[in-house]
Design an enzyme around this catalytic site. Structure first.
Site, mmCIF file in Angstrom:
data_model
loop_
_atom_site.group_PDB
_atom_site.id
_atom_site.type_symbol
_atom_site.label_atom_id
_atom_site.label_comp_id
_atom_site.label_asym_id
_atom_site.label_seq_id
_atom_site.Cartn_x
_atom_site.Cartn_y
_atom_site.Cartn_z
ATOM 1 N N LYS A 46 2.511 9.337 9.267
ATOM 2 C CA LYS A 46 1.862 8.670 8.137
ATOM 3 C C LYS A 46 2.865 8.615 7.001
ATOM 4 O O LYS A 46 3.361 9.635 6.531
ATOM 5 C CB LYS A 46 0.615 9.448 7.725
ATOM 6 C CG LYS A 46 -0.063 8.843 6.515
ATOM 7 C CD LYS A 46 -1.386 9.507 6.219
ATOM 8 C CE LYS A 46 -2.004 8.924 4.966
ATOM 9 N NZ LYS A 46 -3.288 9.566 4.648
ATOM 10 N N LYS A 72 0.975 4.996 10.819
ATOM 11 C CA LYS A 72 0.279 4.382 9.687
ATOM 12 C C LYS A 72 1.227 4.205 8.530
ATOM 13 O O LYS A 72 1.908 5.168 8.182
ATOM 14 C CB LYS A 72 -0.865 5.307 9.287
ATOM 15 C CG LYS A 72 -1.617 4.883 8.060
ATOM 16 C CD LYS A 72 -2.649 5.908 7.728
ATOM 17 C CE LYS A 72 -3.305 5.510 6.415
ATOM 18 N NZ LYS A 72 -4.224 6.495 5.946
HETATM 19 C C1 PBG Z 1 -6.194 9.888 2.814
HETATM 20 C C2 PBG Z 1 -6.162 8.585 3.517
HETATM 21 C C3 PBG Z 1 -5.549 7.433 3.013
HETATM 22 C C4 PBG Z 1 -5.830 6.411 3.931
HETATM 23 C C5 PBG Z 1 -6.571 6.961 4.982
HETATM 24 N N1 PBG Z 1 -6.757 8.319 4.724
HETATM 25 C C6 PBG Z 1 -4.830 7.185 1.751
HETATM 26 C C7 PBG Z 1 -3.779 8.086 1.304
HETATM 27 O O1 PBG Z 1 -3.153 8.819 2.069
HETATM 28 O O2 PBG Z 1 -3.547 8.094 0.090
HETATM 29 C C8 PBG Z 1 -5.389 4.992 3.731
HETATM 30 C C9 PBG Z 1 -6.037 3.952 4.561
HETATM 31 C C10 PBG Z 1 -5.831 2.559 4.093
HETATM 32 O O3 PBG Z 1 -5.042 2.267 3.168
HETATM 33 O O4 PBG Z 1 -6.481 1.666 4.675
HETATM 34 N N2 PBG Z 1 -6.092 11.059 3.473
#
Ligand code: PBG
Length: 331
Positions: A198, A251
């Site tokens: 991520k 992601k």
């Molecule tokens: C937070 C989380 C995020 C997303 C999914 N879980 C945002 C972040 O890490 O700030 C983002 C998903 C998206 O942008 O569609 N744990």
């Protein structure tokens, strides 16, 4: 006089029939997970400005949305809670409280639609007064103080009936910690879908609007990955596999197709990709301006993620794609 050209790849593109014969990738709705934003209360549907067509929904509306998606062939869902500011604190107490609305909605979905596959989100940020995924002390995100909270959160979620736990926090060692906690409590059938690679991405902006979960200070670069790195994703993948993850996620998706392919080629677990909020917003915005042919661009986007190697795609387009796929297949 034609030149002598023994190689003419165009022969395999001559008609719809031959294109169908040689088509290498197909994306059916079986592979999609539909993210839903949920909130407390009754009869609430709050549209999200930066994610046209989507809304934060209370239980009644969520159940209707799940029903519609299931009718179209989408059977997998991931839930994200929009929590009131007054319920947030430094250690995400509301996230581990067994009677919170997030768990209540999960129970409602599983009891109405037992055949649906439901995934959770595990991280502190929706419940954190700091807006960070971990515990903050003196401006630092403290890995080892966060782990037990993530494990407790996973336990209440497993108890509520989630089929899969989705740690999105990027703390070191959390998959093992969660797997152990689940197994000790007898939740051996509850899966872990790990947010393995991520990245610290600008493409989460609309999601943070939807949940009002943006960090109150600083950024997420000490735990989310540097967009410049690919080899590091393989290290994360090795650790997550060793720690017991059932699926590995990359992601965002579109700017990271090379990472999806790298994981697909070196891992013996299903690979998931998260087609994130910013990717959804870009396409919707261009379509609203009439600058792009949405009906062609949307499936092309999802197909490319699948072709790169994602077995599973989390996408806000899930319902629309499923409708498109049905039309294409004359159902
Ligand atoms: C937070 C989380 C995020 C997303 C999914 N879980 C945002 C972040 O890490 O700030 C983002 C998903 C998206 O942008 O569609 N744990």
């Amino acid at each position: 006089m034609n030149p002598y050209l023994p190689q003419r790849p165009r022969r395999n593109r001559k008609s719809a029939a031959v294109r169908g014969l040689v088509r290498e990738t197909q994306l059916t709705p079986d592979h999609l997970i539909y993210p839903l934003f949920v909130l407390d209360g009754v009869n609430k549907r709050e549209p999200i400005a930066s994610m046209p067509g989507l809304a934060r929904m209370s239980e009644d509306h969520v159940l209707r949305e799940v029903e519609e998606a299931m009718a179209l062939g989408v059977r997998a869902f991931v839930l994200f809670p929009a929590v009131e500011e007054s319920l947030k604190d430094k250690v995400a107490t509301y996230g581990v409280s067994p009677d919170n609305f997030y768990l209540r909605i999960a129970r409602a979905i599983k009891s109405r639609f037992p055949e649906a596959w439901l995934m959770s989100d595990v991280a502190l940020d929706p419940y954190s007064s700091d807006g960070h995924d971990g515990v903050v002390q003196e401006g630092q995100i403290i890995n080892d103080l966060t782990l037990p909270i993530l494990a407790d959160m996973s336990l209440v979620q497993a108890e509520a009936g989630f089929d899969a736990i989705g740690p999105s926090d990027m703390m070191d060692g959390r998959v093992e910690m969660i797997r152990e906690a689940l197994d000790d409590a007898g939740y051996t059938d509850t899966s872990i879908v790990s947010y393995t690679a991520k990245y610290a991405s600008a493409f989460y902006g609309p999601f943070r609007d939807a949940l009002e979960s943006a960090p109150k200070h600083g950024d997420k670069k000490t735990y989310q990955m540097d967009p410049a790195n690919r080899t590091e994703a393989l290290r994360e993948a090795e650790l997550d596999m060793a720690e017991g993850a059932d699926m590995l996620m990359v992601k965002p998706a579109l700017c990271y197709l090379d990472v999806i392919l790298a994981l697909k080629q070196s891992c013996d677990r299903p690979i998931a990709a998260y087609n994130v909020s910013g990717e959804y917003a870009m396409l919707k915005a261009a379509a609203a301006q009439g600058w792009i042919d949405y009906d062609r661009a949307m499936p092309e986007m999802l197909l490319s993620i699948h072709r790169a190697g994602a077995d599973v795609i989390l996408t806000y387009f899930a319902k629309e794609y499923a409708a498109h796929w049905r039309q294409l297949n004359g159902r």
